[in-house]
Design a protein around this motif. Structure first.
Motif, PDB file in Angstrom:
ATOM      1  N   UNK A  13     -36.644   9.111  17.067  1.00  0.00           N
ATOM      2  CA  UNK A  13     -37.213   8.684  16.029  1.00  0.00           C
ATOM      3  C   UNK A  13     -36.598   7.764  14.984  1.00  0.00           C
ATOM      4  N   UNK A  14     -35.230   8.039  14.743  1.00  0.00           N
ATOM      5  CA  UNK A  14     -34.362   7.246  13.992  1.00  0.00           C
ATOM      6  C   UNK A  14     -34.266   5.863  14.700  1.00  0.00           C
ATOM      7  N   UNK A  15     -34.153   5.670  15.749  1.00  0.00           N
ATOM      8  CA  UNK A  15     -34.057   4.301  16.388  1.00  0.00           C
ATOM      9  C   UNK A  15     -35.437   3.544  16.143  1.00  0.00           C
ATOM     10  N   UNK A  16     -36.521   4.098  16.193  1.00  0.00           N
ATOM     11  CA  UNK A  16     -38.054   3.400  16.087  1.00  0.00           C
ATOM     12  C   UNK A  16     -37.830   3.071  14.681  1.00  0.00           C
ATOM     13  N   UNK A  17     -37.276   3.534  13.623  1.00  0.00           N
ATOM     14  CA  UNK A  17     -37.460   3.144  12.168  1.00  0.00           C
ATOM     15  C   UNK A  17     -36.258   2.260  12.098  1.00  0.00           C
ATOM     16  N   UNK A  18     -35.249   2.359  12.671  1.00  0.00           N
ATOM     17  CA  UNK A  18     -33.647   1.691  12.358  1.00  0.00           C
ATOM     18  C   UNK A  18     -33.442   0.838  13.526  1.00  0.00           C
ATOM     19  N   UNK A  19     -34.538   0.211  14.310  1.00  0.00           N
ATOM     20  CA  UNK A  19     -34.061  -0.282  15.688  1.00  0.00           C
ATOM     21  C   UNK A  19     -33.375  -1.695  15.281  1.00  0.00           C
ATOM     22  N   UNK A  20     -33.656  -2.446  14.174  1.00  0.00           N
ATOM     23  CA  UNK A  20     -32.934  -3.852  13.818  1.00  0.00           C
ATOM     24  C   UNK A  20     -31.470  -3.480  13.369  1.00  0.00           C
ATOM     25  N   UNK A  21     -31.506  -2.530  12.677  1.00  0.00           N
ATOM     26  CA  UNK A  21     -30.084  -2.323  11.877  1.00  0.00           C
ATOM     27  C   UNK A  21     -29.251  -1.710  12.832  1.00  0.00           C
ATOM     28  N   UNK A  22     -29.640  -0.656  13.710  1.00  0.00           N
ATOM     29  CA  UNK A  22     -29.105  -0.130  14.796  1.00  0.00           C
ATOM     30  C   UNK A  22     -28.382  -1.244  15.389  1.00  0.00           C
ATOM     31  N   UNK A  23     -29.317  -1.952  16.063  1.00  0.00           N
ATOM     32  CA  UNK A  23     -28.913  -2.922  17.016  1.00  0.00           C
ATOM     33  C   UNK A  23     -27.758  -3.980  16.401  1.00  0.00           C
ATOM     34  N   UNK A  24     -28.181  -4.415  15.243  1.00  0.00           N
ATOM     35  CA  UNK A  24     -27.330  -5.340  14.731  1.00  0.00           C
ATOM     36  C   UNK A  24     -25.917  -4.505  14.224  1.00  0.00           C
ATOM     37  N   UNK A  25     -25.798  -3.275  13.991  1.00  0.00           N
ATOM     38  CA  UNK A  25     -24.222  -2.697  13.734  1.00  0.00           C
ATOM     39  C   UNK A  25     -23.736  -2.699  15.134  1.00  0.00           C
ATOM     40  N   UNK A  26     -24.399  -2.321  16.086  1.00  0.00           N
ATOM     41  CA  UNK A  26     -23.701  -1.985  17.365  1.00  0.00           C
ATOM     42  C   UNK A  26     -23.223  -3.467  17.841  1.00  0.00           C
ATOM     43  N   UNK A  27     -23.870  -4.555  17.802  1.00  0.00           N
ATOM     44  CA  UNK A  27     -23.465  -5.841  18.167  1.00  0.00           C
ATOM     45  C   UNK A  27     -22.165  -6.356  17.221  1.00  0.00           C
ATOM     46  N   UNK A  28     -22.285  -6.270  15.944  1.00  0.00           N
ATOM     47  CA  UNK A  28     -21.531  -6.622  14.854  1.00  0.00           C
ATOM     48  C   UNK A  28     -20.047  -6.118  15.527  1.00  0.00           C
ATOM     49  N   UNK A  29     -20.101  -4.759  15.710  1.00  0.00           N
ATOM     50  CA  UNK A  29     -18.708  -4.195  16.138  1.00  0.00           C
ATOM     51  C   UNK A  29     -18.336  -4.390  17.486  1.00  0.00           C
ATOM     52  N   UNK A  30     -19.263  -4.538  18.270  1.00  0.00           N
ATOM     53  CA  UNK A  30     -18.670  -5.043  19.673  1.00  0.00           C
ATOM     54  C   UNK A  30     -18.097  -6.337  19.576  1.00  0.00           C
ATOM     55  N   UNK A  31     -18.766  -7.229  18.856  1.00  0.00           N
ATOM     56  CA  UNK A  31     -18.006  -8.558  18.987  1.00  0.00           C
ATOM     57  C   UNK A  31     -16.636  -8.529  18.254  1.00  0.00           C
ATOM     58  N   UNK A  32     -16.582  -7.477  17.192  1.00  0.00           N
ATOM     59  CA  UNK A  32     -15.233  -7.414  16.357  1.00  0.00           C
ATOM     60  C   UNK A  32     -14.227  -7.096  17.236  1.00  0.00           C
ATOM     61  N   UNK A  33     -14.414  -6.181  18.063  1.00  0.00           N
ATOM     62  CA  UNK A  33     -13.269  -5.654  19.007  1.00  0.00           C
ATOM     63  C   UNK A  33     -12.545  -6.907  19.838  1.00  0.00           C
ATOM     64  N   UNK A  34     -12.861  -7.800  19.605  1.00  0.00           N
ATOM     65  CA  UNK A  34     -11.958  -8.897  20.388  1.00  0.00           C
ATOM     66  C   UNK A  34     -11.031  -9.243  19.601  1.00  0.00           C
ATOM     67  N   UNK A  35     -11.049  -9.109  18.319  1.00  0.00           N
ATOM     68  CA  UNK A  35      -9.902  -9.777  17.307  1.00  0.00           C
ATOM     69  C   UNK A  35      -8.914  -9.068  17.402  1.00  0.00           C
ATOM     70  N   UNK A  36      -8.632  -7.776  17.820  1.00  0.00           N
ATOM     71  CA  UNK A  36      -7.315  -7.242  17.925  1.00  0.00           C
ATOM     72  C   UNK A  36      -6.355  -7.726  18.917  1.00  0.00           C
TER      73      UNK A  36
END
Length: 487
Positions: A315-338
């Motif tokens: 239910x939460x994913x259905x309502x927050x699918x764009x924001x959930x996917x965005x925060x997942x991708x944002x921090x996936x890419x971020x882990x390259x910097x260290x």
């Protein structure tokens, strides 16, 4: 007299329903006057707001709840401090890279892989704890989870500080095992803290408190870097810091006293946060008692546990699918910097250059630029004109666009093998700073916007769910970072 119309758009999707209200005069024969009114109607800006419940009455109740939730700078400051404590361990371990390099100098294998191992253990542990905690909503005591996380960190930081004095003679492998254990327990604590804090703050109904947490996380990235740089520069350069007889560079080790003070600072911050949180719980308990007109002397836990329903993740994913996917991708890419930051050296590194451009201080300097950008990005949502809370699809597209930063690292001086763009300014100000700004900005937009797209009774669960997506992105990114470590 004017007639008010309310237009509602029906939808079977999970997108919010929008309302638009306008006033139109009854029809008269003056066609030019009516056409002018129509043109004015279309020219004015239309402000839309999500409606979670799907009715005008529920939206009015939601607005009244917002207005009744009083803002307090004291509460804002405590949530900011909670944000600092939440990520202090993570950023402290990253910024302490030069110290750990000196402890693993006898093992090339550990020297090359300890950073990626830290990231993997941290992210996977954090993800596992978040998965378990997110599915334990019905009887969850979020304040208790926060207190437990702070106590765990308090003990872990104290052990790490003591190790700088009493574990100097251990082998590199033994110290690596100890370090991984510290990473594991602090990551477990981070999972408790993230789940607890984001759920707890959602109950306040104040998006600015969420922004305070995100800002505190940014501060937690800046301060450890500054402390590490100062600890290196404050020590006089010794002959052992010069070139070795075979001509290779030897990085000066961070002295035990400086490392002890550096790790002890984390212990002090954790203890201070614990005391401040006890004050916040007491204040929240009092405010709830006044609002509900009933005796809540037992604790805030009884408030949090009563009448809470378990919200399915689907239910939460259905309502927050764009924001959930965005925060997942944002921090996936971020882990390259260290990974790249630990390997990129200054193009000015030489015997005659300033010590600031030597590896022991230049690497924390690069972390400082990234984290300063991250902090700035977390502050940008405070400007209303820069907020994208009501445009989740755009946030998702911007999170994908951040992948373009990764090729920029390959233009810099990786492992001292030469840079395509021979400029430290390009590396620090363009790559690190901008990469950090986009992380802080998009991450804050995702976390702040979650409460706007769910029903009021689902806010706490949405906070934990978004924290889960964030940690999942970190875990997936840490696994991918092993490929970057081999490059």
């Amino acid at each position: 007299m004017p007639v008010s119309f309310i237009t509602r758009t029906s939808s079977t999707e999970t997108d919010p329903i929008y309302t638009y209200t306008s006033e139109v005069e009854p029809y008269n024969a003056n066609t030019d006057s009516n056409m002018e009114r129509v043109r004015q109607l279309w020219q004015q800006e239309q402000d839309y707001e999500p409606i979670e419940g799907g009715s005008v009455e529920e939206e009015q109740q939601r607005q009244e709840l917002r207005e009744s939730s009083s803002f307090s700078w004291a509460e804002y400051s405590i949530f900011l401090l909670l944000g600092v404590a939440m990520l202090w361990a993570w950023n402290m371990l990253l910024a302490a890279g030069p110290y750990f390099q000196s402890r693993f100098a006898s093992s090339d294998r550990l020297l090359d892989n300890f950073q990626a191992s830290e990231l993997a253990v941290s992210s996977i542990t954090n993800l596992g704890s978040m998965l378990v905690l997110t599915n334990m909503q019905a009887r969850a005591s979020y304040p208790r989870r926060i207190v437990m996380s702070l106590l765990i960190n308090l003990v872990a930081f104290a052990l790490l500080a003591l190790s700088t004095w009493f574990a100097l003679g251990v082998s590199a492998n033994a110290y690596f095992a100890f370090l991984i254990f510290i990473v594991f327990v602090t990551s477990l604590a981070a999972g408790l803290c993230q789940n607890g804090v984001f759920a707890f703050v959602s109950g306040f109904g104040q998006p600015r408190y969420t922004q305070a947490i995100m800002t505190g996380q940014g501060v937690a990235g800046v301060l450890p870097c500054i402390a590490q740089i100062l600890s290196v520069l404050s020590v006089a350069k010794s002959p052992s810091d010069e070139k070795s007889p075979d001509g290779s560079d030897t990085s000066p080790a961070v002295p035990g006293t400086a490392a002890f003070a550096y790790f002890l600072t984390a212990t002090v911050i954790c203890a201070s946060t614990l005391l401040a949180f006890f004050f916040l719980v007491r204040q929240h308990n009092t405010k709830k008692a006044v609002t509900a007109h009933e005796d809540l002397a037992s604790s805030v836990d009884s408030i949090e546990q009563r009448n809470r329903k378990s919200v399915p993740l689907a239910v939460l994913f259905r309502k927050l699918r764009w924001l959930a996917a965005a925060v997942f991708l944002t921090f996936t890419v971020t882990m390259m910097f260290p990974i790249y930051t630990q390997r990129i050296l200054s193009v000015r590194q030489s015997d005659t250059s300033s010590r600031l451009f030597q590896a022991p201080s230049f690497i924390p300097l690069a972390f400082l630029f990234w984290n300063a950008g991250d902090l700035l990005g977390r502050l940008l949502p405070a400007v209303p004109s820069l907020s994208l809370i009501h445009r989740p699809k755009l946030i998702f597209v911007l999170s994908i666009a951040r992948v373009g930063f990764i090729p920029l690292y390959h233009l810099c001086n990786i492992r001292g093998q030469g840079a395509v763009v021979k400029s430290d300014l390009f590396y620090l100000a363009v790559v690190q700073l901008l990469f950090g700004i986009t992380n802080g900005y998009l991450g804050s937009m995702c976390m702040m916007g979650a409460a706007e797209w769910v029903d009021p009774e689902e806010r706490e669960a949405s906070g934990g769910f978004m924290g889960l997506c964030l940690v999942a992105g970190l875990a997936f990114g840490s696994l991918i970072s092993f490929f970057a470590a081999k490059a």
